[in-house]
Design a protein around this motif. Structure first.
Motif, PDB file in Angstrom:
ATOM      1  N   ILE A 121       0.859  -1.187   0.000  1.00 41.69           N
ATOM      2  CA  ILE A 121       0.000   0.000   0.000  1.00 41.69           C
ATOM      3  C   ILE A 121       0.896   1.238   0.000  1.00 41.69           C
ATOM      4  N   ALA A 122       0.691   2.095  -0.980  1.00 41.46           N
ATOM      5  CA  ALA A 122       1.400   3.376  -1.043  1.00 41.46           C
ATOM      6  C   ALA A 122       0.399   4.466  -0.673  1.00 41.46           C
ATOM      7  N   LYS A 152       8.478  14.215  -7.787  1.00 42.11           N
ATOM      8  CA  LYS A 152       9.520  13.233  -8.095  1.00 42.11           C
ATOM      9  C   LYS A 152       9.532  12.135  -7.029  1.00 42.11           C
ATOM     10  N   GLU A 153       9.442  12.510  -5.758  1.00 38.71           N
ATOM     11  CA  GLU A 153       9.408  11.521  -4.681  1.00 38.71           C
ATOM     12  C   GLU A 153       8.228  10.561  -4.841  1.00 38.71           C
ATOM     13  N   LEU A 154       7.054  11.096  -5.188  1.00 39.72           N
ATOM     14  CA  LEU A 154       5.872  10.252  -5.379  1.00 39.72           C
ATOM     15  C   LEU A 154       6.075   9.277  -6.538  1.00 39.72           C
ATOM     16  N   ALA A 155       6.679   9.761  -7.619  1.00 39.06           N
ATOM     17  CA  ALA A 155       6.931   8.910  -8.786  1.00 39.06           C
ATOM     18  C   ALA A 155       7.923   7.798  -8.435  1.00 39.06           C
ATOM     19  N   ILE A 156       8.966   8.143  -7.701  1.00 36.36           N
ATOM     20  CA  ILE A 156       9.958   7.143  -7.302  1.00 36.36           C
ATOM     21  C   ILE A 156       9.322   6.127  -6.353  1.00 36.36           C
ATOM     22  N   ASP A 158       6.191   5.161  -6.214  1.00 37.94           N
ATOM     23  CA  ASP A 158       5.333   4.263  -6.985  1.00 37.94           C
ATOM     24  C   ASP A 158       6.157   3.287  -7.817  1.00 37.94           C
ATOM     25  N   SER A 159       7.259   3.761  -8.360  1.00 37.45           N
ATOM     26  CA  SER A 159       8.135   2.908  -9.157  1.00 37.45           C
ATOM     27  C   SER A 159       8.759   1.808  -8.300  1.00 37.45           C
ATOM     28  N   MET A 160       9.284   2.200  -7.137  1.00 37.57           N
ATOM     29  CA  MET A 160       9.896   1.218  -6.235  1.00 37.57           C
ATOM     30  C   MET A 160       8.869   0.189  -5.772  1.00 37.57           C
ATOM     31  N   LEU A 161       7.684   0.649  -5.394  1.00 41.21           N
ATOM     32  CA  LEU A 161       6.685  -0.270  -4.866  1.00 41.21           C
ATOM     33  C   LEU A 161       6.117  -1.183  -5.954  1.00 41.21           C
ATOM     34  N   SER A 162       5.976  -0.672  -7.177  1.00 42.16           N
ATOM     35  CA  SER A 162       5.487  -1.537  -8.252  1.00 42.16           C
ATOM     36  C   SER A 162       6.520  -2.626  -8.560  1.00 42.16           C
TER      37      SER A 162
END
Length: 195
Positions: A121-122, A152-156, A158-162
């Motif tokens: 969960i993000a 940028k933090e939000l994008a990173i 989501d990328s890490m969690l996906s």
């Protein structure tokens, strides 16, 4: 106490200012009200507790340990989490850590393989809300940051969690914690984890 057939290990992440701490407290209260055994386990806090056994005093000192020692502490902490037996086990951590070398994953593959999370969960919010929350929070000494940096933090995150979701085969869900809608966000998390 209501018993689930199998416990759920939910990794929950959120960048500073999304309201994760308040949201998790609301979720826990709702689950306890339903007589569901729930625990919240701060990964960094557990790692620090383990590191104190070798003389580490604080998180800054923990970050300065050799990478191999940090990996050993991560492994020991992951093993402790994997042995927890509550119905719902929240693993409160960060999707990434910003370092001089770049963004380091908060959940490297070796940790995921030990914990075997059932859900990711993000917690998110609009960048402007995150910015305002950070600026209003006088209990923390936060670095000044721009809305672009928050995006940028939000994008990173989501990328890490996906990536974690792909590696584990467990679902990932982004939950918005909009200003004044914490109950709605809590209910969305509970629905996402299937309880």
């Amino acid at each position: 106490m209501q018993l689930l057939v199998e416990n759920k290990k939910i990794v929950i992440v959120g960048i500073p200012g999304v309201g994760k701490t308040s949201l998790v407290a609301t979720i826990v209260k709702k689950l306890l009200d339903r007589n569901i055994a729930v625990s919240v386990n701060g990964y960094g806090t557990m790692m620090l507790d383990e590191a104190k056994n070798i003389g580490v005093k604080d998180r800054d000192e923990l970050r300065r340990l050799a990478v191999e020692k940090q990996k050993e502490l991560q492994k020991t902490t992951a093993e402790k989490i994997s042995n927890l037996t509550d119905d719902i086990i929240f693993i409160d951590t960060h999707a990434f850590i910003s370092t001089n070398a770049g963004f380091y994953p908060g959940l490297p593959n070796h940790v995921i393989q030990i914990i075997q999370p059932t859900h990711f969960i993000a917690i998110s919010a609009r960048p402007e809300e995150i910015y305002n929350r950070r600026m209003k929070d006088e209990t923390r000494n936060r670095d000044k940051i721009s809305i672009e940096s928050i995006k940028k933090e939000l994008a990173i995150q989501d990328s890490m969690l996906s990536t974690c979701s792909v590696l584990s085969g467990s679902p990932m869900k982004v939950i918005l914690n909009n200003e004044g809608k914490i109950e709605e966000a809590a209910n969305n998390v509970i629905k996402a984890i299937g309880v």
